[in-house]
Design a protein around this motif. Structure first.
Motif, PDB file in Angstrom:
ATOM      1  N   ILE A 155      -1.764  -8.534 -11.559  1.00  0.00           N
ATOM      2  CA  ILE A 155      -2.084  -8.064 -10.217  1.00  0.00           C
ATOM      3  C   ILE A 155      -3.048  -6.885 -10.305  1.00  0.00           C
ATOM      4  N   GLU A 156      -4.055  -6.877  -9.433  1.00  0.00           N
ATOM      5  CA  GLU A 156      -5.003  -5.773  -9.397  1.00  0.00           C
ATOM      6  C   GLU A 156      -4.427  -4.604  -8.605  1.00  0.00           C
ATOM      7  N   GLN A 157      -4.919  -3.416  -8.914  1.00  0.00           N
ATOM      8  CA  GLN A 157      -4.382  -2.209  -8.280  1.00  0.00           C
ATOM      9  C   GLN A 157      -4.473  -2.276  -6.756  1.00  0.00           C
ATOM     10  N   ALA A 158      -5.615  -2.686  -6.217  1.00  0.00           N
ATOM     11  CA  ALA A 158      -5.780  -2.716  -4.759  1.00  0.00           C
ATOM     12  C   ALA A 158      -4.746  -3.626  -4.108  1.00  0.00           C
ATOM     13  N   THR A 159      -4.484  -4.772  -4.727  1.00  0.00           N
ATOM     14  CA  THR A 159      -3.482  -5.699  -4.197  1.00  0.00           C
ATOM     15  C   THR A 159      -2.092  -5.079  -4.272  1.00  0.00           C
ATOM     16  N   ALA A 160      -1.783  -4.476  -5.422  1.00  0.00           N
ATOM     17  CA  ALA A 160      -0.459  -3.869  -5.607  1.00  0.00           C
ATOM     18  C   ALA A 160      -0.204  -2.777  -4.579  1.00  0.00           C
ATOM     19  N   VAL A 161      -1.182  -1.910  -4.381  1.00  0.00           N
ATOM     20  CA  VAL A 161      -1.015  -0.803  -3.428  1.00  0.00           C
ATOM     21  C   VAL A 161      -0.843  -1.340  -2.012  1.00  0.00           C
ATOM     22  N   GLY A 162      -1.637  -2.339  -1.658  1.00  0.00           N
ATOM     23  CA  GLY A 162      -1.517  -2.925  -0.329  1.00  0.00           C
ATOM     24  C   GLY A 162      -0.143  -3.529  -0.086  1.00  0.00           C
ATOM     25  N   GLU A 163       0.385  -4.227  -1.093  1.00  0.00           N
ATOM     26  CA  GLU A 163       1.713  -4.843  -0.937  1.00  0.00           C
ATOM     27  C   GLU A 163       2.815  -3.794  -0.905  1.00  0.00           C
ATOM     28  N   MET A 164       2.691  -2.732  -1.706  1.00  0.00           N
ATOM     29  CA  MET A 164       3.708  -1.671  -1.688  1.00  0.00           C
ATOM     30  C   MET A 164       3.754  -0.977  -0.331  1.00  0.00           C
ATOM     31  N   LYS A 165       2.598  -0.780   0.270  1.00  0.00           N
ATOM     32  CA  LYS A 165       2.562  -0.181   1.605  1.00  0.00           C
ATOM     33  C   LYS A 165       3.180  -1.130   2.629  1.00  0.00           C
ATOM     34  N   LYS A 166       2.872  -2.409   2.510  1.00  0.00           N
ATOM     35  CA  LYS A 166       3.432  -3.394   3.433  1.00  0.00           C
ATOM     36  C   LYS A 166       4.948  -3.463   3.313  1.00  0.00           C
ATOM     37  N   MET A 167       5.461  -3.309   2.086  1.00  0.00           N
ATOM     38  CA  MET A 167       6.909  -3.354   1.861  1.00  0.00           C
ATOM     39  C   MET A 167       7.597  -2.047   2.228  1.00  0.00           C
ATOM     40  N   GLY A 168       6.815  -0.985   2.512  1.00  0.00           N
ATOM     41  CA  GLY A 168       7.390   0.318   2.813  1.00  0.00           C
ATOM     42  C   GLY A 168       7.803   1.082   1.576  1.00  0.00           C
ATOM     43  N   ARG A 169       7.318   0.646   0.411  1.00  0.00           N
ATOM     44  CA  ARG A 169       7.671   1.326  -0.837  1.00  0.00           C
ATOM     45  C   ARG A 169       6.923   2.646  -0.980  1.00  0.00           C
ATOM     46  N   VAL A 170       5.715   2.721  -0.440  1.00  0.00           N
ATOM     47  CA  VAL A 170       4.922   3.954  -0.440  1.00  0.00           C
ATOM     48  C   VAL A 170       4.306   4.105   0.938  1.00  0.00           C
ATOM     49  N   SER A 171       3.881   5.330   1.262  1.00  0.00           N
ATOM     50  CA  SER A 171       3.310   5.582   2.585  1.00  0.00           C
ATOM     51  C   SER A 171       1.820   5.876   2.551  1.00  0.00           C
ATOM     52  N   SER A 172       1.244   5.968   1.365  1.00  0.00           N
ATOM     53  CA  SER A 172      -0.186   6.273   1.274  1.00  0.00           C
ATOM     54  C   SER A 172      -0.795   5.585   0.058  1.00  0.00           C
ATOM     55  N   ASP A 173      -2.110   5.465   0.068  1.00  0.00           N
ATOM     56  CA  ASP A 173      -2.805   4.889  -1.085  1.00  0.00           C
ATOM     57  C   ASP A 173      -2.571   5.736  -2.332  1.00  0.00           C
ATOM     58  N   ALA A 174      -2.582   7.057  -2.153  1.00  0.00           N
ATOM     59  CA  ALA A 174      -2.408   7.955  -3.306  1.00  0.00           C
ATOM     60  C   ALA A 174      -1.045   7.738  -3.961  1.00  0.00           C
ATOM     61  N   GLN A 175       0.014   7.615  -3.152  1.00  0.00           N
ATOM     62  CA  GLN A 175       1.350   7.361  -3.699  1.00  0.00           C
ATOM     63  C   GLN A 175       1.392   5.995  -4.388  1.00  0.00           C
ATOM     64  N   GLY A 176       0.748   5.019  -3.762  1.00  0.00           N
ATOM     65  CA  GLY A 176       0.733   3.679  -4.334  1.00  0.00           C
ATOM     66  C   GLY A 176       0.023   3.630  -5.668  1.00  0.00           C
ATOM     67  N   ILE A 177      -1.109   4.297  -5.749  1.00  0.00           N
ATOM     68  CA  ILE A 177      -1.871   4.318  -7.006  1.00  0.00           C
ATOM     69  C   ILE A 177      -1.049   4.983  -8.107  1.00  0.00           C
TER      70      ILE A 177
END
Length: 217
Positions: free
Chosen positions: A88-110
């Motif tokens: 999985i690419e980083q952009a996809t992972a961050v987008g899915e984590m935000k969608k799941m509510g696992r993180v609230s920002s791109d910075a946290q997701g990265i």
């Protein structure tokens, strides 16, 4: 409860019975994680194989098998590129984590993805699995080939290829063609937008990894 070693088990098995409370043939292990090994019924655990699919309907398991070794520590495309069990690419992972509510920002997701993108820790294994289930769950197709095409090319790219395939069999978009010819099965044999060549190569690529491309997703 006493746990017998293999030697204890054999000694018990070979010992003569002394009475109704001491049978010659002890009860065999019934743990479903064990498999028959010897004629006498002794059993041992199967070695873990991350690429073996116990459930042919497991979409993420099949995607992992197509993508590589099945290891959560795969790291082949740099910090932002495809990595982990499901590539999985980083952009996809961050987008899915935000969608799941696992993180609230791109910075946290990265930050979280950089910790877990090539890690087999329990929390990272769960994160990679959850991202796959979320992302794959947004896809639809009549078979695993169509789902993998979306996984690999994105939904818009997959739709563009399949529309062209149903029409004249030729993709004309140069951006799409470049991406089509940058896949594992086309790098040394570019399709140049020919959807028949591209999809036949994809089918062979999937088959070589032990998956039937026509199996239901």
């Amino acid at each position: 409860m006493r746990v017998f070693t293999t030697i204890d088990y054999q000694e018990l098995y070979n010992r003569q019975p002394r009475g109704p409370d001491d049978p010659a043939d002890p009860v065999k292990p019934t743990d479903p994680d064990y498999e028959p090994e010897n004629p006498d019924g002794t059993k041992k655990k199967k070695p873990y194989d991350p690429c073996e699919l116990s459930d042919p309907g497991d979409t993420c398991g099949r995607l992992a098998q197509i993508e590589g070794s099945g290891s959560y520590t795969q790291d082949t495309n740099g910090s932002k590129g495809a990595s982990g069990r499901y590539q999985i690419e980083q952009a996809t992972a961050v987008g899915e984590m935000k969608k799941m509510g696992r993180v609230s920002s791109d910075a946290q997701g990265i930050q979280l993805w950089q910790t877990c993108r090539n890690s087999s820790s329990a929390e990272c294994v769960k994160l990679q699995d959850d991202i796959c289930k979320s992302y794959a769950g947004s896809m639809s197709g009549k078979n695993i080939r169509e789902v993998y095409l979306q996984w690999n090319m994105g939904k818009s790219g997959a739709n563009e290829i399949l529309r062209a395939h149903a029409d004249d069999g030729q993709v004309d978009n140069p951006v799409r063609i470049r991406k089509m010819d940058n896949q594992a099965w086309t790098k040394n044999n570019p399709s140049r937008g020919d959807t028949n060549k591209f999809l036949n190569g994809l089918d062979n690529y999937i088959k070589k990894r032990g998956i039937d491309p026509s199996s239901a997703a």
